[in-house]
Design an enzyme around this catalytic site. Structure first.
Site, PDB file in Angstrom:
ATOM      1  N   ASN A 152      40.406   7.042  39.701  1.00  0.00           N
ATOM      2  CA  ASN A 152      39.361   6.525  38.861  1.00  0.00           C
ATOM      3  C   ASN A 152      39.591   6.887  37.341  1.00  0.00           C
ATOM      4  O   ASN A 152      38.849   6.415  36.572  1.00  0.00           O
ATOM      5  CB  ASN A 152      38.135   7.287  39.288  1.00  0.00           C
ATOM      6  CG  ASN A 152      38.534   8.805  39.548  1.00  0.00           C
ATOM      7  OD1 ASN A 152      39.316   9.252  40.502  1.00  0.00           O
ATOM      8  ND2 ASN A 152      37.931   9.741  38.756  1.00  0.00           N
ATOM      9  N   HIS A 202      27.897   1.738  44.862  1.00  0.00           N
ATOM     10  CA  HIS A 202      27.522   1.700  43.329  1.00  0.00           C
ATOM     11  C   HIS A 202      28.982   1.239  42.588  1.00  0.00           C
ATOM     12  O   HIS A 202      28.748   1.210  41.211  1.00  0.00           O
ATOM     13  CB  HIS A 202      27.088   2.694  42.827  1.00  0.00           C
ATOM     14  CG  HIS A 202      27.717   4.018  42.631  1.00  0.00           C
ATOM     15  ND1 HIS A 202      28.071   4.615  41.483  1.00  0.00           N
ATOM     16  CD2 HIS A 202      28.102   4.957  43.319  1.00  0.00           C
ATOM     17  CE1 HIS A 202      28.637   5.437  41.567  1.00  0.00           C
ATOM     18  NE2 HIS A 202      28.835   6.090  42.803  1.00  0.00           N
ATOM     19  N   THR A 241      17.130   8.620  59.054  1.00  0.00           N
ATOM     20  CA  THR A 241      16.489   7.442  59.101  1.00  0.00           C
ATOM     21  C   THR A 241      17.568   6.445  57.960  1.00  0.00           C
ATOM     22  O   THR A 241      17.568   7.019  56.842  1.00  0.00           O
ATOM     23  CB  THR A 241      14.925   7.457  58.446  1.00  0.00           C
ATOM     24  OG1 THR A 241      14.342   8.155  59.227  1.00  0.00           O
ATOM     25  CG2 THR A 241      14.452   6.010  58.246  1.00  0.00           C
ATOM     26  N   CYS A 327      32.870  13.162  35.520  1.00  0.00           N
ATOM     27  CA  CYS A 327      32.383  14.393  36.036  1.00  0.00           C
ATOM     28  C   CYS A 327      32.911  15.564  34.940  1.00  0.00           C
ATOM     29  O   CYS A 327      32.411  16.726  34.983  1.00  0.00           O
ATOM     30  CB  CYS A 327      32.709  14.627  37.453  1.00  0.00           C
ATOM     31  SG  CYS A 327      33.021  13.233  38.380  1.00  0.00           S
TER      32      CYS A 327
HETATM   33  C1  LIG Z   1      32.955   7.168  42.271  1.00  0.00           C
HETATM   34  C2  LIG Z   1      33.898   7.725  43.394  1.00  0.00           C
HETATM   35  C3  LIG Z   1      33.689   8.862  44.186  1.00  0.00           C
HETATM   36  C4  LIG Z   1      32.222   9.452  44.504  1.00  0.00           C
HETATM   37  O1  LIG Z   1      31.652   8.316  45.134  1.00  0.00           O
HETATM   38  P1  LIG Z   1      29.968   8.753  45.261  1.00  0.00           P
HETATM   39  O2  LIG Z   1      29.475   7.275  45.932  1.00  0.00           O
HETATM   40  O3  LIG Z   1      29.305   8.657  43.783  1.00  0.00           O
HETATM   41  O4  LIG Z   1      29.683   9.691  45.947  1.00  0.00           O
HETATM   42  C5  LIG Z   1      34.799   9.178  45.009  1.00  0.00           C
HETATM   43  N1  LIG Z   1      36.194   8.745  44.740  1.00  0.00           N
HETATM   44  C6  LIG Z   1      36.477   7.994  43.989  1.00  0.00           C
HETATM   45  C7  LIG Z   1      37.797   7.430  43.533  1.00  0.00           C
HETATM   46  C8  LIG Z   1      35.326   7.451  43.228  1.00  0.00           C
HETATM   47  O5  LIG Z   1      35.708   6.459  41.677  1.00  0.00           O
END
Ligand SMILES: *Cc1c(COP(=O)(O)O)cnc(C)c1O
Length: 390
Positions: A152, A202, A241, A327
Site C-alpha cells: 500500500n 473500500h 447479522t 495510519c
Molecule cells: C487498506 C488495507 C488494509 C485494511 O483494510 P480495511 O478494510 O480498512 O481493514 C489491509 N491491507 C492493505 C494492504 C490495505 O491497503
C-alpha cells in the site's frame, strides 16, 4: 476542476455512484435480515448470493469459498488467530514479510505475545521478498506463510504465484493480504496457489466496513478456529447479522471493476507515468521508492531530498496526498516500509505517496505537476537540509 483534488486512493476510494445507487434500497425498503424465512429475508439473502457470486468471480473462487467480514483488517486477524489456535499442536512458526500493512504486522506481533515465532522476511530495495530465504525458513513447525500481494505504500507486487508454489510444495498454508491487489491486477486464487485471501470493498469503490475472506475449499480441509461466536452466520466463522447494504455495494463494486479493470488500468497508469516523468524531469534530487516495474499502476512514491513530507503536504492543502501509509502519518518515525526497503531516514522522511484512481482526471494531474514543481522549488530555497547538501 473541483478542489480539493483527491490523490490518495490507497487509503480509500469514494463509493462509485452506480454502487451507491445499487445499495440504497437495502437501507430502507429492502431492509430484511438475510436469515429470516419470509419475503424480506429472501430479498436480503438474494443480494448476498449475487454479491458472493460476483466477488468470487473477480478472484476466480467458488461462491461458497467467500466469507463476509467488516474489512481486510478483520479477515487478516481471523486468519492469523484462527490458524494459530487450530494448528498449535503442529507448530508455532509463521513466516511473513517486512513490508506488511499494519493490519497484518500488528496482528502477527500480537501472536508473538502468545509464544508464536514470527519471521518477517527481509525484502530487496524494490520491495520483493527474498524467495530463497523463504525456502530456508520453512520447517516442520511452520503453520502459515502470510505475505501481502501488493504493498500500500510503494505498490510493490510480489511474485505471489511463486510464493504460493513453494508453500504448496511444502504443504504449508498460504495467506495473502490482497487488499491493494484485488480489482487492480488479475488475481486468481487458484493460479496463485492461495489458501486464504483477505480483501476489502473500500479500496475498489465500494463502501467502508465490508470486506471478504477467501478460504479454499480443497482436498485438504483448512481448520480455522473462529474468533467470534454467535448466531452461526457465515458458517459459524463470522457470526452476526450480515451487513446487507454493504454486501450489496461490495458485490456491485466487484462487478464494475471486473468489467472495467483493463481500460481503467491503461488510463490511470498513463496519468501516473506523466506525473512521475514530469516531476523527475523538472525537479532535481527526486528518488523513486520501490520498483520501476513490479508496481501497482496507480502508485507513485518518491522522496524529494531536503523537504519534509509534512511540510510539503501542509503547503499544498488543495491536493490530498500522503506521506507513507495513512495510519503512520502524523507520527515522527520514518515509515516501517521505507526503512525495510533500505531508504535512509532523511529520504524516508521526505517521501510522498500518490494514489491515482477511477475519478482522477488529466486536468487534476496537470495541476498537481505544476503545483508540486513550484512548491518544491520554493521550499528548497529555504531548506537548510537541502542547501547543506551542495
Ligand atoms: C487498506 C488495507 C488494509 C485494511 O483494510 P480495511 O478494510 O480498512 O481493514 C489491509 N491491507 C492493505 C494492504 C490495505 O491497503
Amino acid at each position: 476542476m473541483n478542489f480539493p483534488i483527491f490523490l490518495d486512493y490507497h487509503s480509500t476510494t469514494p463509493v462509485d455512484p452506480r454502487v451507491f445507487e445499487f445499495m440504497s434500497p437495502y437501507f430502507t425498503g429492502k431492509f430484511g435480515n438475510a436469515s429470516s424465512t419470509h419475503t424480506f429475508g429472501y430479498e436480503a439473502d438474494s443480494v448476498v448470493k449475487y454479491a458472493r457470486n460476483t466477488i468470487a468471480g473477480l478472484i476466480g473462487a467458488m461462491p461458497e469459498e467467500i466469507y463476509f467480514t467488516s474489512g481486510a483488517t478483520e479477515s487478516i486477524n481471523m486468519v492469523h488467530s484462527g490458524i494459530a489456535m487450530a494448528y498449535r499442536s503442529k507448530g508455532n512458526k509463521v513466516i511473513s514479510s517486512a513490508i506488511e500493512h499494519s493490519a497484518s504486522y500488528e496482528s502477527l506481533r500480537n501472536l508473538e505475545r502468545y509464544g508464536y515465532n514470527i519471521v518477517f522476511l527481509p525484502v530487496y530495495s524494490d520491495g520483493l521478498v527474498d524467495i530463497n530465504l523463504l525456502r530456508k525458513e520453512i520447517d516442520s513447525g511452520t503453520i502459515l506463510v502470510s505475505i501481502m500481494t501488493a504493498n500500500n505504500e510503494v505498490g510493490t507486487i510480489q511474485d505471489i504465484k511463486e510464493i504460493g508454489n513453494i508453500c504448496k510444495e511444502h504443504n504449508i498454508l498460504f495467506h495473502t493480504d490482497a487488499a491493494q491487489a484485488v480489482g487492480k491486477i488479475r488475481f486468481n486464487v487458484n493460479e496463485n496457489n492461495t489458501d486464504l485471501v483477505s480483501f476489502t470493498a473500500h479500496k475498489i469503490y465500494g463502501p467502508k466496513g465490508i470486506g471478504g475472506l477467501f478460504i479454499k475449499n480443497g482436498k485438504r480441509k483448512i481448520n480455522l478456529e473462529p474468533v467470534f461466536y454467535g448466531g452461526g452466520q457465515e458458517k459459524g466463522l463470522r457470526p452476526g447479522t450480515l451487513n446487507i447494504p454493504g454486501i450489496a455495494g461490495f458485490g456491485k463494486a466487484a462487478e464494475i471493476i471486473a468489467s472495467e479493470m483493463d481500460t481503467e488500468t491503461v488510463r490511470i497508469k498513463d496519468l501516473r507515468d506523466q506525473l512521475y516523468c514530469s516531476i523527475k524531469n523538472n525537479v532535481p534530487d527526486v528518488y523513486l521508492n520501490g520498483s520501476e516495474t513490479n508496481r501497482l499502476y496507480n502508485n507513485l512514491n518518491v522522496s524529494l531530498e531536503g523537504i519534509r513530507s509534512e511540510v510539503l503536504i501542509s503547503s499544498i492543502r488543495e491536493i490530498a496526498f500522503s506521506s507513507g501509509a495513512a495510519c503512520s502519518s502524523g507520527s515522527t518515525k520514518p515509515s516501517r516500509i521505507l526503512t525495510a526497503i533500505g531508504i535512509p531516514e532523511h529520504l524516508a522522511k521526505s517521501s510522498i505517496r500518490f494514489g491515482l484512481g477511477r475519478f482522477t482526471t488529466k486536468e487534476e494531474v496537470d495541476y498537481t505537476i505544476i503545483k508540486l514543481i513550484n512548491t518544491v522549488t520554493e521550499l528548497r530555497k529555504y531548506s537548510s537540509a537541502y542547501i547543506t547538501k551542495d
